[in-house]
Scaffold this motif. Structure first.
Motif: not given
Length: 146
Positions: A43-68
């Motif tokens: 399912e994720l691979l199909a969404q990735w091919r459609d481009g819907s997942t890429r737009s969600r990931i680019s808008g993903w707000k994450v606290d990079k300092k805490r994550l990394f």
């Protein structure tokens, strides 16, 4: 053929005994990752091919300092545990010392608005928790830690 009393004797290789539970955890996590990939992968691979997942990931707000910071601290924690443990082999000192430092730095990374009270609680928690875990594993269960 071995005798009956020989079947009840336990032989422990102390240079390898501390690797028993980490191997169980590693294989469990690998199995869970494989199950997630099998169930959700197509399912994720199909969404990735459609481009819907890429737009969600680019808008993903994450606290990079805490994550990394968390990822880096965890890698350093696991890497440092064995060399520190070699200072006092088969005593669990490596686990104890590295866990105290790891717990304190991880708390420092995630706690906001640090004041004297929070600092004291972080210090107490980062000392008491690994000490109690070390006490239970090494003295109650007689399991050596790195």
């Amino acid at each position: 053929m071995t005798s009956l009393p020989e079947l009840f004797k336990v032989h422990i290789a102390f240079e390898q005994s501390h690797l028993f539970f980490p191997r169980i955890v590693e294989w469990t996590l690998l199995g869970l990752l494989l199950a997630i990939a099998v169930v959700h992968g197509p399912e994720l691979l199909a969404q990735w091919r459609d481009g819907s997942t890429r737009s969600r990931i680019s808008g993903w707000k994450v606290d990079k300092k805490r994550l990394f910071g968390c990822l880096l601290l965890t890698a350093v924690y696991f890497t440092a545990m064995e060399p520190v443990g070699k200072l006092y082999p088969n005593s669990g000192v490596g686990f104890l010392l590295t866990s105290i430092v790891y717990g304190f730095l991880l708390s420092w990374l995630f706690v906001r608005d640090i004041n004297r009270r929070k600092l004291l609680l972080m210090a107490m928690s980062s000392v008491l928790t690994p000490f109690l875990v070390w006490l239970v594993f090494s003295h109650v269960f007689k399991i050596t830690l790195p």
